[in-house]
Design an enzyme around this catalytic site. Structure first.
Site, PDB file in Angstrom:
ATOM      1  N   GLY A  10       0.838  -1.199   0.000  1.00 43.88           N
ATOM      2  CA  GLY A  10       0.000   0.000   0.000  1.00 43.88           C
ATOM      3  C   GLY A  10       0.871   1.246   0.000  1.00 43.88           C
ATOM      4  O   GLY A  10       1.742   1.408   0.852  1.00 43.88           O
ATOM      5  N   GLY A  12      -0.478   4.402   0.063  1.00 45.40           N
ATOM      6  CA  GLY A  12      -1.333   5.530   0.442  1.00 45.40           C
ATOM      7  C   GLY A  12      -0.564   6.396   1.425  1.00 45.40           C
ATOM      8  O   GLY A  12       0.673   6.405   1.435  1.00 45.40           O
ATOM      9  N   PHE A  13      -1.309   7.086   2.299  1.00 45.89           N
ATOM     10  CA  PHE A  13      -0.633   7.985   3.234  1.00 45.89           C
ATOM     11  C   PHE A  13       0.325   7.233   4.160  1.00 45.89           C
ATOM     12  O   PHE A  13       1.431   7.688   4.437  1.00 45.89           O
ATOM     13  CB  PHE A  13      -1.673   8.735   4.061  1.00 45.89           C
ATOM     14  CG  PHE A  13      -2.353   9.819   3.288  1.00 45.89           C
ATOM     15  CD1 PHE A  13      -1.680  10.986   2.974  1.00 45.89           C
ATOM     16  CD2 PHE A  13      -3.657   9.669   2.856  1.00 45.89           C
ATOM     17  CE1 PHE A  13      -2.298  11.985   2.254  1.00 45.89           C
ATOM     18  CE2 PHE A  13      -4.285  10.668   2.135  1.00 45.89           C
ATOM     19  CZ  PHE A  13      -3.602  11.834   1.830  1.00 45.89           C
ATOM     20  N   GLY A  14      -0.118   6.068   4.667  1.00 49.28           N
ATOM     21  CA  GLY A  14       0.718   5.327   5.609  1.00 49.28           C
ATOM     22  C   GLY A  14       1.915   4.690   4.931  1.00 49.28           C
ATOM     23  O   GLY A  14       3.064   4.894   5.354  1.00 49.28           O
ATOM     24  N   VAL A  78      -1.908  -7.601  -3.599  1.00 52.74           N
ATOM     25  CA  VAL A  78      -1.578  -8.624  -2.600  1.00 52.74           C
ATOM     26  C   VAL A  78      -2.859  -9.352  -2.220  1.00 52.74           C
ATOM     27  O   VAL A  78      -3.901  -8.723  -1.981  1.00 52.74           O
ATOM     28  CB  VAL A  78      -0.911  -7.966  -1.365  1.00 52.74           C
ATOM     29  CG1 VAL A  78      -0.830  -8.946  -0.209  1.00 52.74           C
ATOM     30  CG2 VAL A  78       0.486  -7.476  -1.746  1.00 52.74           C
ATOM     31  N   GLU A 174     -18.991  17.667   2.249  1.00 56.21           N
ATOM     32  CA  GLU A 174     -18.175  18.366   1.244  1.00 56.21           C
ATOM     33  C   GLU A 174     -18.762  18.178  -0.158  1.00 56.21           C
ATOM     34  O   GLU A 174     -18.819  19.124  -0.954  1.00 56.21           O
ATOM     35  CB  GLU A 174     -16.718  17.884   1.315  1.00 56.21           C
ATOM     36  CG  GLU A 174     -16.059  18.324   2.611  1.00 56.21           C
ATOM     37  CD  GLU A 174     -14.571  18.015   2.718  1.00 56.21           C
ATOM     38  OE1 GLU A 174     -13.863  18.767   3.387  1.00 56.21           O
ATOM     39  OE2 GLU A 174     -14.108  17.014   2.148  1.00 56.21           O
ATOM     40  N   ASP A 303      -5.596   3.170   8.195  1.00 55.56           N
ATOM     41  CA  ASP A 303      -7.030   2.875   8.316  1.00 55.56           C
ATOM     42  C   ASP A 303      -7.333   1.413   8.602  1.00 55.56           C
ATOM     43  O   ASP A 303      -8.411   1.091   9.101  1.00 55.56           O
ATOM     44  CB  ASP A 303      -7.741   3.235   7.002  1.00 55.56           C
ATOM     45  CG  ASP A 303      -8.011   4.724   6.881  1.00 55.56           C
ATOM     46  OD1 ASP A 303      -7.569   5.474   7.770  1.00 55.56           O
ATOM     47  OD2 ASP A 303      -8.672   5.121   5.895  1.00 55.56           O
ATOM     48  N   ALA A 318      -5.884  10.766   7.618  1.00 53.32           N
ATOM     49  CA  ALA A 318      -4.575  10.757   6.974  1.00 53.32           C
ATOM     50  C   ALA A 318      -3.439  10.997   7.978  1.00 53.32           C
ATOM     51  O   ALA A 318      -2.376  10.364   7.877  1.00 53.32           O
ATOM     52  CB  ALA A 318      -4.557  11.821   5.874  1.00 53.32           C
ATOM     53  N   GLN A 319      -3.656  11.890   8.949  1.00 53.84           N
ATOM     54  CA  GLN A 319      -2.587  12.194   9.904  1.00 53.84           C
ATOM     55  C   GLN A 319      -2.178  10.970  10.714  1.00 53.84           C
ATOM     56  O   GLN A 319      -0.994  10.762  10.978  1.00 53.84           O
ATOM     57  CB  GLN A 319      -3.031  13.321  10.848  1.00 53.84           C
ATOM     58  CG  GLN A 319      -2.764  14.708  10.308  1.00 53.84           C
ATOM     59  CD  GLN A 319      -1.277  14.952  10.035  1.00 53.84           C
ATOM     60  OE1 GLN A 319      -0.403  14.450  10.726  1.00 53.84           O
ATOM     61  NE2 GLN A 319      -0.995  15.714   9.007  1.00 53.84           N
TER      62      GLN A 319
HETATM   63  C1  LIG Z   1     -13.304  10.806   0.043  1.00 48.25           C
HETATM   64  C2  LIG Z   1     -12.375  10.813   1.230  1.00 48.25           C
HETATM   65  C3  LIG Z   1     -12.080  12.002   1.873  1.00 48.25           C
HETATM   66  C4  LIG Z   1     -11.221  12.019   2.964  1.00 48.25           C
HETATM   67  N1  LIG Z   1     -10.942  13.217   3.557  1.00 48.25           N
HETATM   68  C5  LIG Z   1     -10.050  13.245   4.559  1.00 48.25           C
HETATM   69  C6  LIG Z   1      -9.667  14.492   5.144  1.00 48.25           C
HETATM   70  O1  LIG Z   1     -10.166  15.556   4.742  1.00 48.25           O
HETATM   71  N2  LIG Z   1      -8.753  14.483   6.131  1.00 48.25           N
HETATM   72  C7  LIG Z   1      -8.181  13.297   6.591  1.00 48.25           C
HETATM   73  O2  LIG Z   1      -7.325  13.333   7.483  1.00 48.25           O
HETATM   74  N3  LIG Z   1      -8.531  12.114   6.069  1.00 48.25           N
HETATM   75  C8  LIG Z   1      -9.435  12.069   5.066  1.00 48.25           C
HETATM   76  N4  LIG Z   1      -9.793  10.866   4.524  1.00 48.25           N
HETATM   77  C9  LIG Z   1      -9.248   9.631   5.120  1.00 48.25           C
HETATM   78  C10 LIG Z   1      -7.814   9.392   4.658  1.00 48.25           C
HETATM   79  O3  LIG Z   1      -7.733   9.498   3.256  1.00 48.25           O
HETATM   80  C11 LIG Z   1      -7.383   8.019   5.135  1.00 48.25           C
HETATM   81  O4  LIG Z   1      -7.447   8.007   6.537  1.00 48.25           O
HETATM   82  C12 LIG Z   1      -5.982   7.681   4.672  1.00 48.25           C
HETATM   83  O5  LIG Z   1      -5.932   7.609   3.273  1.00 48.25           O
HETATM   84  C13 LIG Z   1      -5.531   6.356   5.278  1.00 48.25           C
HETATM   85  O6  LIG Z   1      -4.259   6.053   4.799  1.00 48.25           O
HETATM   86  P1  LIG Z   1      -3.837   4.540   4.580  1.00 48.25           P
HETATM   87  O7  LIG Z   1      -2.398   4.561   4.192  1.00 48.25           O
HETATM   88  O8  LIG Z   1      -4.243   3.720   5.741  1.00 48.25           O
HETATM   89  O9  LIG Z   1      -4.733   4.032   3.382  1.00 48.25           O
HETATM   90  P2  LIG Z   1      -4.882   4.625   1.873  1.00 48.25           P
HETATM   91  O10 LIG Z   1      -4.370   6.010   1.804  1.00 48.25           O
HETATM   92  O11 LIG Z   1      -6.272   4.345   1.516  1.00 48.25           O
HETATM   93  O12 LIG Z   1      -3.893   3.706   1.060  1.00 48.25           O
HETATM   94  C14 LIG Z   1      -4.113   2.335   0.870  1.00 48.25           C
HETATM   95  C15 LIG Z   1      -3.282   1.912  -0.334  1.00 48.25           C
HETATM   96  O13 LIG Z   1      -3.234   0.499  -0.358  1.00 48.25           O
HETATM   97  C16 LIG Z   1      -3.448   0.057  -1.677  1.00 48.25           C
HETATM   98  N5  LIG Z   1      -4.015  -1.293  -1.558  1.00 48.25           N
HETATM   99  C17 LIG Z   1      -5.158  -1.638  -0.941  1.00 48.25           C
HETATM  100  N6  LIG Z   1      -5.325  -2.975  -0.993  1.00 48.25           N
HETATM  101  C18 LIG Z   1      -4.259  -3.466  -1.659  1.00 48.25           C
HETATM  102  C19 LIG Z   1      -3.849  -4.797  -2.033  1.00 48.25           C
HETATM  103  N7  LIG Z   1      -4.594  -5.862  -1.720  1.00 48.25           N
HETATM  104  N8  LIG Z   1      -2.708  -4.945  -2.726  1.00 48.25           N
HETATM  105  C20 LIG Z   1      -1.953  -3.858  -3.062  1.00 48.25           C
HETATM  106  N9  LIG Z   1      -2.291  -2.597  -2.725  1.00 48.25           N
HETATM  107  C21 LIG Z   1      -3.418  -2.408  -2.029  1.00 48.25           C
HETATM  108  C22 LIG Z   1      -4.402   1.072  -2.269  1.00 48.25           C
HETATM  109  O14 LIG Z   1      -4.323   1.077  -3.689  1.00 48.25           O
HETATM  110  C23 LIG Z   1      -3.882   2.369  -1.645  1.00 48.25           C
HETATM  111  O15 LIG Z   1      -2.895   2.969  -2.439  1.00 48.25           O
HETATM  112  C24 LIG Z   1     -10.647  10.815   3.429  1.00 48.25           C
HETATM  113  C25 LIG Z   1     -10.941   9.616   2.791  1.00 48.25           C
HETATM  114  C26 LIG Z   1     -11.796   9.609   1.692  1.00 48.25           C
HETATM  115  C27 LIG Z   1     -12.102   8.307   0.994  1.00 48.25           C
END
Ligand SMILES: Cc1cc2nc3c(=O)[nH]c(=O)nc-3n(C[C@H](O)[C@H](O)[C@H](O)COP(=O)(O)OP(=O)(O)OC[C@H]3O[C@@H](n4cnc5c(N)ncnc54)[C@H](O)[C@@H]3O)c2cc1C
Length: 438
Positions: A10, A12-14, A78, A174, A303, A318-319
């Protein structure tokens, strides 16, 4: 001796924060994601409502990590983890379940939509989580206006121009505000048979107030702002049914062709892959050092993880994901380089924000609560700061100024990915309008 291998699933942010924190670690880092881009989810609603183009909120992961010599990026999905053999299984376009071994594993796979057991709603009410979702919703919204303009029977305009948002959390609020600005501003004078400003926007939630994670005064301010923008807010009732013609809520039928789901999320299957303990929502319960109990080499963050602080679970924002990513990266770096481990993870809450329409936001940090234009400026500055690259920051900044001043939007295309498929024909009192299946 073989170099230590750290697999991060992944980006994403993390996951991205982990990978960046491992930049100087003497190890091989492998980042695996099922998409080729890092997505700035907080601005997805602006793609769904045509303010920004997808490329303004998403960046190629390879581009972000390209200069990091110890890091390899793999596009693949994965599907499982073998804790004994220490490998993850990855599928790509032509290979299935290829094992990739690790010494350290970080799972940062985020969440997907949850329809609370009503998966049949999904086909009528798309959720907003990926770039593809945002483009699908943008198509749906823009299409509704095109269909209504082509429809000669004015009694059908109202139904075609009713937009329903299910879920009054930050995303629903929003989206509702942004649709209101779109219909009452940008589209106002572009149609001849319909009056876009007459569109009905309905925000529904079973919670008693909008923006429930925020304080009551900010919820109230957000609700008043939405109502001023003409959004109907229906609270305290769950949606009983969603079908091709609209929704049922509190015994009332609301006819609509555009229902958008922003109500719930479900974690990725990381807990199932690991056969680890999860919370009621399915998020993996982790320890203070973000590892899975009994597995010091496996971290779960963001998340898809569940960790309590001060007696409450950390929110899915995200934070949290970024701070956990930096912490996990530092802990792994210290272990590999023989340094002391940092103390347990502690989340520092920098506050929460949500935008309601043009030039208005609510902001809450500790006991400080503010709403209005100042909060919107702070929101804009913070969101620009956290975009992945300087080029995105500049591009989004310019687009916002342009949209703010002129009301014009950046990306109003209806993109039909299946143009070769036969098109449906909508008959409206003698008018035939070819519309795509999208
Ligand atoms: C519409 C929306 C608005 C939001 N607004 C806010 C906001 O204003 N402020 C805020 O703080 N938070 C906001 N959030 C929440 C924030 O985006 C999440 O808390 C944050 O993205 C979590 O980060 P993460 O790294 O856990 O997951 P994500 O950022 O979701 O990253 C997960 C990654 O894992 C990858 N992945 C998933 N499953 C697999 C797999 N099986 N194999 C390979 N790759 C995989 C995905 O493609 C993705 O790139 C919002 C979320 C959404 C959906």
């Amino acid at each position: 001796m073989a170099r230590t291998r750290i697999v991060v699933v992944g980006a994403g942010f993390g996951g991205l924060a982990v990978a960046k924190a491992l930049k100087r670690t003497p190890a091989d880092v492998i980042v695996i994601d099922r998409t080729n881009h890092h997505l700035f989810q907080p601005l997805l609603y602006q793609v769904a409502t045509s303010v920004l183009a997808p490329g303004q909120i998403a960046t190629a992961i390879r581009g972000i990590l390209g200069k990091q010599k110890n890091t390899t990026v793999i596009l693949g999905e994965v599907s499982g983890v073998d804790k004994q053999k220490k490998c993850v299984f990855v599928s790509d376009a032509d290979r299935k379940h290829v094992p990739i071994t690790y010494d350290y594993l970080v799972l940062a796979t985020g969440v997907s939509h949850s329809y609370f057991g009503h998966n049949e709603f999904a086909q009528y009410a798309p959720g907003l989580k990926t770039v593809a979702d945002a483009v699908e919703i943008r198509n749906k919204i823009l299409h509704a206006f095109e269909q209504a303009e082509a429809e000669e029977d004015p009694t059908r305009h109202r139904d075609l121009l009713t937009f329903i948002l299910v879920g009054a959390g930050p995303t629903g609020v929003e989206m509702a505000g942004a649709i209101a600005v779109l219909v009452r501003g940008t589209l106002k004078s572009e149609f001849r048979r319909i009056e876009p400003a007459s569109a009905r926007i309905v925000l529904v939630d079973m919670a008693p107030r909008v923006l429930s994670p925020f304080s009551e005064d900010l919820s109230k301010a957000a609700r008043q702002r939405l109502e001023k923008l003409g959004v109907e807010v229906k609270l305290g009732h769950s949606v009983d049914q969603i079908d091709a013609d609209g929704i049922m809520v509190a015994g009332e039928r609301i006819v609509s062709k555009t229902v958008i789901w922003t109500a719930g999320v479900a974690p990725s299957p990381a807990g199932k892959w690991l056969k680890a303990e999860t919370d009621r929502a399915g998020r993996v319960r982790i320890q203070g050092d973000l590892t899975v109990p009994g597995r010091p080499e496996i971290f779960v963050i963001g998340d898809t993880a569940s960790l309590d602080q001060d007696g409450k679970p950390l929110p899915g924002v995200a934070q949290v994901a970024m701070q956990q990513g930096r912490y996990a990266g530092k802990l792994i770096h210290n272990r590999i380089t023989g340094h002391d481990a940092p103390g347990p993870f502690s989340y520092f809450d920098k506050g929460s924000m949500a935008v309601v329409g043009k030039g208005f936001a609510v902001l809450q940090t500790g006991k400080f609560h503010v709403s209005g234009f100042g909060a919107w400026l702070a929101w804009a500055a913070v969101h620009l700061q956290f975009l992945a690259t300087s080029s995105l920051r500049l591009s989004v900044f310019l687009q916002w100024i342009w949209t703010y001043v002129t009301g014009q939007r950046g990306a109003r295309l209806i993109i039909n990915h299946h143009e070769s498929e036969p098109t449906k024909t909508v008959i409206g009192a003698g008018v035939k309008a070819a519309v795509s299946n999208n």
